[in-house]
Scaffold this motif. Sequence first.
Motif, PDB file in Angstrom:
ATOM      1  N   ALA A 364      -0.654 -53.621 -84.029  1.00 26.92           N
ATOM      2  CA  ALA A 364      -0.155 -51.912 -83.722  1.00 26.92           C
ATOM      3  C   ALA A 364      -0.996 -51.074 -84.693  1.00 26.92           C
ATOM      4  N   VAL A 365      -1.496 -51.802 -86.001  1.00 24.52           N
ATOM      5  CA  VAL A 365      -1.964 -50.870 -86.820  1.00 24.52           C
ATOM      6  C   VAL A 365      -3.578 -50.507 -86.252  1.00 24.52           C
ATOM      7  N   LEU A 366      -4.121 -51.459 -85.780  1.00 23.06           N
ATOM      8  CA  LEU A 366      -5.352 -51.144 -85.336  1.00 23.06           C
ATOM      9  C   LEU A 366      -5.381 -50.264 -84.192  1.00 23.06           C
ATOM     10  N   ASN A 367      -4.598 -50.733 -83.326  1.00 25.21           N
ATOM     11  CA  ASN A 367      -4.256 -49.916 -81.979  1.00 25.21           C
ATOM     12  C   ASN A 367      -3.941 -48.321 -82.291  1.00 25.21           C
ATOM     13  N   SER A 368      -3.063 -48.374 -83.186  1.00 26.23           N
ATOM     14  CA  SER A 368      -2.826 -46.839 -83.625  1.00 26.23           C
ATOM     15  C   SER A 368      -4.197 -46.047 -84.131  1.00 26.23           C
ATOM     16  N   LEU A 369      -5.050 -46.814 -84.977  1.00 27.44           N
ATOM     17  CA  LEU A 369      -5.922 -46.235 -85.690  1.00 27.44           C
ATOM     18  C   LEU A 369      -7.092 -45.599 -84.485  1.00 27.44           C
ATOM     19  N   TRP A 370      -7.168 -46.632 -83.566  1.00 27.85           N
ATOM     20  CA  TRP A 370      -8.271 -46.449 -82.672  1.00 27.85           C
ATOM     21  C   TRP A 370      -7.755 -45.243 -81.699  1.00 27.85           C
ATOM     22  N   TYR A 371      -6.680 -45.308 -81.024  1.00 25.96           N
ATOM     23  CA  TYR A 371      -5.725 -44.011 -80.454  1.00 25.96           C
ATOM     24  C   TYR A 371      -6.094 -43.042 -80.974  1.00 25.96           C
ATOM     25  N   LEU A 429      -7.508 -39.862 -60.630  1.00 30.74           N
ATOM     26  CA  LEU A 429      -6.930 -39.614 -62.028  1.00 30.74           C
ATOM     27  C   LEU A 429      -6.136 -41.124 -61.967  1.00 30.74           C
ATOM     28  N   ASP A 430      -6.541 -42.045 -61.617  1.00 29.15           N
ATOM     29  CA  ASP A 430      -5.804 -43.412 -61.887  1.00 29.15           C
ATOM     30  C   ASP A 430      -5.950 -43.930 -63.305  1.00 29.15           C
ATOM     31  N   LEU A 431      -5.150 -43.633 -64.282  1.00 30.23           N
ATOM     32  CA  LEU A 431      -5.228 -43.805 -65.586  1.00 30.23           C
ATOM     33  C   LEU A 431      -4.139 -44.631 -65.934  1.00 30.23           C
ATOM     34  N   ARG A 432      -3.237 -44.887 -65.394  1.00 33.30           N
ATOM     35  CA  ARG A 432      -1.947 -45.570 -65.688  1.00 33.30           C
ATOM     36  C   ARG A 432      -2.262 -47.002 -66.815  1.00 33.30           C
ATOM     37  N   ALA A 433      -3.205 -47.502 -66.099  1.00 28.96           N
ATOM     38  CA  ALA A 433      -3.772 -48.882 -66.527  1.00 28.96           C
ATOM     39  C   ALA A 433      -4.847 -48.666 -67.653  1.00 28.96           C
ATOM     40  N   SER A 434      -5.155 -47.637 -68.079  1.00 27.17           N
ATOM     41  CA  SER A 434      -6.348 -47.425 -69.019  1.00 27.17           C
ATOM     42  C   SER A 434      -5.953 -46.877 -70.340  1.00 27.17           C
ATOM     43  N   TRP A 435      -6.643 -47.324 -71.249  1.00 28.99           N
ATOM     44  CA  TRP A 435      -6.318 -47.135 -72.692  1.00 28.99           C
ATOM     45  C   TRP A 435      -6.228 -45.641 -73.122  1.00 28.99           C
ATOM     46  N   ILE A 436      -7.151 -44.832 -72.398  1.00 28.30           N
ATOM     47  CA  ILE A 436      -7.153 -43.482 -72.713  1.00 28.30           C
ATOM     48  C   ILE A 436      -5.936 -42.487 -72.612  1.00 28.30           C
ATOM     49  N   LEU A 437      -4.992 -43.097 -71.754  1.00 27.80           N
ATOM     50  CA  LEU A 437      -3.776 -42.405 -71.566  1.00 27.80           C
ATOM     51  C   LEU A 437      -3.058 -42.080 -72.581  1.00 27.80           C
ATOM     52  N   VAL A 438      -2.971 -42.944 -73.641  1.00 26.83           N
ATOM     53  CA  VAL A 438      -2.354 -42.615 -75.009  1.00 26.83           C
ATOM     54  C   VAL A 438      -2.911 -41.456 -75.737  1.00 26.83           C
ATOM     55  N   PRO A 439      -4.295 -41.762 -75.964  1.00 25.95           N
ATOM     56  CA  PRO A 439      -4.811 -40.638 -76.765  1.00 25.95           C
ATOM     57  C   PRO A 439      -4.884 -39.231 -76.125  1.00 25.95           C
ATOM     58  N   LEU A 440      -4.766 -39.265 -74.777  1.00 30.90           N
ATOM     59  CA  LEU A 440      -4.735 -38.011 -73.938  1.00 30.90           C
ATOM     60  C   LEU A 440      -3.293 -37.212 -74.523  1.00 30.90           C
ATOM     61  N   LEU A 504      -1.333 -39.910 -84.829  1.00 26.48           N
ATOM     62  CA  LEU A 504      -1.027 -41.249 -85.483  1.00 26.48           C
ATOM     63  C   LEU A 504       0.521 -41.545 -85.025  1.00 26.48           C
ATOM     64  N   GLY A 505       1.312 -40.361 -85.475  1.00 28.50           N
ATOM     65  CA  GLY A 505       2.742 -40.448 -85.496  1.00 28.50           C
ATOM     66  C   GLY A 505       3.547 -40.238 -84.080  1.00 28.50           C
ATOM     67  N   GLU A 506       2.751 -39.792 -83.075  1.00 26.08           N
ATOM     68  CA  GLU A 506       3.202 -39.291 -81.738  1.00 26.08           C
ATOM     69  C   GLU A 506       4.122 -40.370 -81.106  1.00 26.08           C
ATOM     70  N   PHE A 507       5.249 -39.825 -80.762  1.00 29.81           N
ATOM     71  CA  PHE A 507       6.097 -41.108 -80.443  1.00 29.81           C
ATOM     72  C   PHE A 507       6.884 -41.022 -79.079  1.00 29.81           C
ATOM     73  N   GLY A 508       7.262 -39.469 -78.638  1.00 35.03           N
ATOM     74  CA  GLY A 508       8.019 -39.404 -77.551  1.00 35.03           C
ATOM     75  C   GLY A 508       7.387 -39.422 -76.242  1.00 35.03           C
TER      76      GLY A 508
END
Length: 574
Positions: A364-371, A429-440, A504-508
């Motif tokens: 989760a650390v590496l995931n969060s940094l990339w996101y 805009l079929d992004l539900r399975a894409s990693w970019i959804l979290v950074p957006l 980095l800290g977005e949660f909701g």
Amino acid sequence: MVLARSEVARPGAGPRKRPARRFRGGAARLGLMAVPVAFFAVFFAYPVAAIVSRGLKTGDSWQFGWIGEVLGRADLQRVLWFTTWQALASTVLTLLIALPGAYVLARYDFPGKKLLRAVVTVPFVLPTVVVGSAFLALLGRGGLLDELWGVRLDTSVWAILIAHVFFNYAVVVRTVGGLWAQLDPRQEEAARVLGAGRFTAWRRVTLPALAPSVAAAALMVFLFTFTSFGVVQILGGPSFATLEVEIYRQTAQLLDLRTAAVLTLVQFAAVGAVLAVHARTVRRRESALKLVDPARTARRPRGWGQWALLGGVLVTIALLVLLPLGVLAERSLDTPGGYGLGYYRALGSVEASGGAFLVAPIEAVLNSLWYALAATAIAVVVGGLAAAALTRRAGRLVRGFDALLMLPLGVSAVTVGFGFLITLDEPPLDLRASWILVPLAQALVGVPFVVRTMLPVLRAVDGRLREAAAVLGASPLRVWREVDLPLVRRALLIASGFAFAVSLGEFGATVFIARPDRPTLPVAVARLLGRPGELNYGQAMALSTILMVVCVVALLLLERVRVRGASRGGAGEF
């Protein structure tokens, strides 16, 4: 004759060029606004509108009668009342505790002041789940107070209020203290020479000048506490819920979109009213005062009273800020076999999480940094274009655009996250399975910080420099690259730092859209805290400590850039 013709033609050329120049300026402004408007329309307005539509529509007809029906429920009235009064209480407590700190950092000069300024800002950039974890370690079952005196404050309103003061202390210190440091103290001294007492001079001279800044800080604290989610979710237990927590419960647990939609509209209306009042107070603060260099207003404390005030502020910061963070780090090292790194080592094992994750929690650390890096890039591009469009203040359209950029800070992130799931799931805009959804989703929260950081610096750039470049034939893009960018480079770095920290800290929103095999740090912490067992609790403390350290390092780098750039105009308080 030729000369006469040229002299006659020349005066007529000016009026024709000015409208053309104004037209090009307006077209450039609209061009700059296009990307931010499209971004907010697709990734904010559309998901929120979709949730509201699904909750309040039956077939093709709107069922607005459901609003009165939902708001008439006694349990939801209690939620709305608790949300409002705890936000008011948190705001009052924060002002009472933080205003002395704002004064000390504004008017006193003492060793370690720059470090202290950075320390008080740490809570503001910490994720809410880390704040909740820190106060759980301090006030909860098995926490420091429980061990020393058998006192537990978790699942009580006091834990929520204290955590909110911790989180928002920097808002008051930075907002009010930043202006206080630039007020000329000679005005108050002149009032005292004319016979006014110390308190009377402060009340008659300084307080009216500070009032817009205090009001702006109070409104921001109220906004953040009114929409509180992570802190209340962790510390409130089943007895307390804000609107944001109730929206999450109705959406994720009960699947009651009708109730969630109504509560979203209520929160949206309240946030819109707060932002409108806040915008008015900011305009008053910007236009009403003549300010001086802060370096000329700070001096060493004199007399026992001033040294006592400085000591009291230092003790407050130690107890309010450093103690919870220290206890959090201590609990991450306190294993059943004694102090050690056992909980940290357990983060590398999937089995140690007891099935809470498909991958080792440490990933989760590496995931969060990339996101967060991707979200920062998006927020800087969108926010930078928006700030450039807002540089010249003009018209209701621009003011409305400015208000639009602030809405993600107050509108339910839970609604946005769930809206992503039900709207961004089909072409184009079929992004539900894409990693970019979290950074957006994270970038939506980062954009307002980029705008608020860069806008004061952009507005301070001498407009004649831009006009001279335009007269020499430079395009709007080249004017930005050659004139604005060199002057605002530090502000851009600071904006990037804040966008990285808040992303980095977005949660909701992330709690809905993070994939099970790619969790973020806040989602991983919340998941571990939601499972019983000492090992899960220890791993949650370890992950929270890692997240805290990353945020602190980012903030210290940010403060270093800010201090270096202070002599060149700074970059705003946040």
